[in-house]
Design an enzyme around this catalytic site. Structure first.
Site, PDB file in Angstrom:
ATOM      1  N   GLY A  20      40.691  44.001  33.742  1.00 28.83           N
ATOM      2  CA  GLY A  20      40.558  44.817  34.947  1.00 28.83           C
ATOM      3  C   GLY A  20      41.446  44.279  36.059  1.00 28.83           C
ATOM      4  O   GLY A  20      41.057  44.241  37.234  1.00 28.83           O
ATOM      5  N   ALA A  21      42.697  43.906  35.666  1.00 27.87           N
ATOM      6  CA  ALA A  21      43.581  43.187  36.589  1.00 27.87           C
ATOM      7  C   ALA A  21      44.260  44.094  37.609  1.00 27.87           C
ATOM      8  O   ALA A  21      44.883  43.602  38.535  1.00 27.87           O
ATOM      9  CB  ALA A  21      44.643  42.435  35.789  1.00 27.87           C
ATOM     10  N   ASN A  22      44.124  45.394  37.440  1.00 29.88           N
ATOM     11  CA  ASN A  22      44.889  46.295  38.321  1.00 29.88           C
ATOM     12  C   ASN A  22      44.186  46.605  39.632  1.00 29.88           C
ATOM     13  O   ASN A  22      44.795  47.197  40.526  1.00 29.88           O
ATOM     14  CB  ASN A  22      45.208  47.606  37.597  1.00 29.88           C
ATOM     15  N   GLY A  26      39.902  41.773  40.207  1.00 38.32           N
ATOM     16  CA  GLY A  26      40.804  41.400  39.120  1.00 38.32           C
ATOM     17  C   GLY A  26      42.231  41.312  39.631  1.00 38.32           C
ATOM     18  O   GLY A  26      42.987  40.394  39.266  1.00 38.32           O
ATOM     19  N   SER A 149      26.792  39.456  38.940  1.00 37.23           N
ATOM     20  CA  SER A 149      26.493  40.071  40.239  1.00 37.23           C
ATOM     21  C   SER A 149      25.103  39.655  40.681  1.00 37.23           C
ATOM     22  O   SER A 149      24.235  39.335  39.851  1.00 37.23           O
ATOM     23  CB  SER A 149      26.527  41.592  40.059  1.00 37.23           C
ATOM     24  N   TYR A 174      23.104  49.003  35.112  1.00 39.88           N
ATOM     25  CA  TYR A 174      24.077  48.046  35.686  1.00 39.88           C
ATOM     26  C   TYR A 174      23.459  46.650  35.754  1.00 39.88           C
ATOM     27  O   TYR A 174      24.069  45.665  35.334  1.00 39.88           O
ATOM     28  CB  TYR A 174      24.507  48.510  37.077  1.00 39.88           C
TER      29      TYR A 174
END
Ligand SMILES: NC(=O)c1ccc[n+]([C@@H]2O[C@H](COP(=O)([O-])OP(=O)(O)OC[C@H]3O[C@@H](n4cnc5c(N)ncnc54)[C@H](OP(=O)(O)O)[C@@H]3O)[C@@H](O)[C@H]2O)c1
Length: 313
Positions: A20-22, A26, A149, A174
């Site tokens: 999720g680097a974009n 991330g 989280s 979640y």
């Protein structure tokens, strides 16, 4: 703690992989690690969004060592293909940051029929970590950082209905997935210890950070009002993503990090602030639940870790 990205030790020669680097945390994690001279592998489900992120990092750090590979954690075939491609290019992986995630979306399923939040946030990362175990164990003092989280506090592992087929709530799904992240991170550390692996597993959370995460659920539900409210809260209450990424950056790079520990912000209700060691709920330390989740995850993903199970207490 007064610690920021300028205090990241030089990462020359180290390979770091961020899922999720974009976007959001991330992106900030990748940006900071690239600036500290790591070779950063940006794992993104959209190559277009990944390329855009890569360009933004390169604008700031022209000599950044970056690589973009596509990874869809909602599809085990993609996770396998990713791990194979990574393995062809690299012998070692020094740091794996299991960061990608989605929050409080309406019920959807992954390509393999898993409930999306449990599937992406936990099972996809479980499979990815298992498939990357060889390069991790080949590296010196490797680290796996799994992003959880404060929402884990309300989480319960509903082993009879893990995929919310009988009863689904966007937030309970979640919370369950974020509790699963911690059960996984702690169990992985126990398994590393039991096998004397030169690797450690730690967990981190970003407090409340303004990213794209909060908009996804309302968008998918078509709720403009909720999206507006989330946007407002992001502006008023949340810290920025650069600050929010510090606990996972600390967990990934600080020399005094302890295997099996959990890092988060040190401010009011762990919502903001500098990184520090934080506590998680008793449920997250439940070893029986961790073993049960591990076995379930191995069966569901067909990925086995070649690490012996921990002994019974
Ligand atoms: N922001 C907060 O306040 C907060 C609080 C607690 C925990 N966290 C955790 O922090 C992590 C990062 O979230 P964020 O806040 O930075 O959110 P974000 O800005 O929405 O970023 C999430 C990233 O995950 C990627 N992703 C989503 N589904 C994926 C899939 N199927 N395969 C691969 N990648 C996928 C997204 O890709 P696309 O851009 O292509 O969608 C995006 O790059 C999550 O694990 C989240 O649970 C965040």
């Amino acid at each position: 703690m007064n610690w920021d990205a300028d205090r990241i030790p030089d990462q020359s020669g180290r390979t770091v992989l961020v899922t999720g680097a974009n976007s959001g945390l991330g992106f900030e994690t990748s940006r900071a690690l690239a600036a500290a001279n790591a070779h950063v592998v940006l794992a993104c489900r959209s190559l277009d969004r990944g390329r855009d992120a890569l360009d933004r990092i390169r604008d700031e750090t022209p000599d950044a060592s970056l690589e973009l590979l596509d990874l869809d954690l909602a599809d085990l075939a993609s996770v396998r293909s990713f791990a194979e491609r990574f393995g062809r290019r690299h012998d070692d992986l020094d740091v794996l940051v299991n960061n990608a995630g989605i929050m409080a979306i309406p019920r959807r399923e992954t390509a393999d029929g898993f409930e999306m939040q449990f599937g992406v946030n936990h099972l996809g990362h479980f499979a990815l970590t298992g498939l990357l175990l060889d390069p991790l164990l080949a590296a010196e003092d490797a680290r796996v950082v799994t992003v959880s989280s404060t929402a884990h506090t309300g989480g319960k592992m509903r082993f009879g209905d893990l995929h919310g087929e009988t009863d689904y709530g966007p937030w309970s799904a979640y919370s369950q997935s974020k509790l699963a992240n911690l059960l996984f991170a702690y169990e992985l550390q126990r398994r590393f210890e039991a096998t004397d692996a030169d690797a450690s597993s730690v967990a981190a959370h970003p407090g409340y950070s303004a990213t794209e995460l909060q908009a996804r659920g309302p968008e998918m539900r078509g709720s403009r009002l909720r999206k507006l409210a989330m946007g407002l809260l992001n502006r008023i209450v949340a810290q920025d993503a650069e600050q929010g990424a510090l606990p996972q950056l600390y967990a990934a790079t600080a020399p005094d990090v302890v295997g099996g520990a959990y890092y988060g912000p040190d401010g009011f209700m762990e919502m903001r602030g500098g990184p520090t060691r934080v506590e998680s709920t008793d449920r997250s330390h439940d070893r029986d639940a961790a073993r049960r989740l591990w076995e379930y995850s191995e069966n569901a993903t067909d990925v086995s870790f070649e690490l012996v199970p921990t002994e019974q207490d």
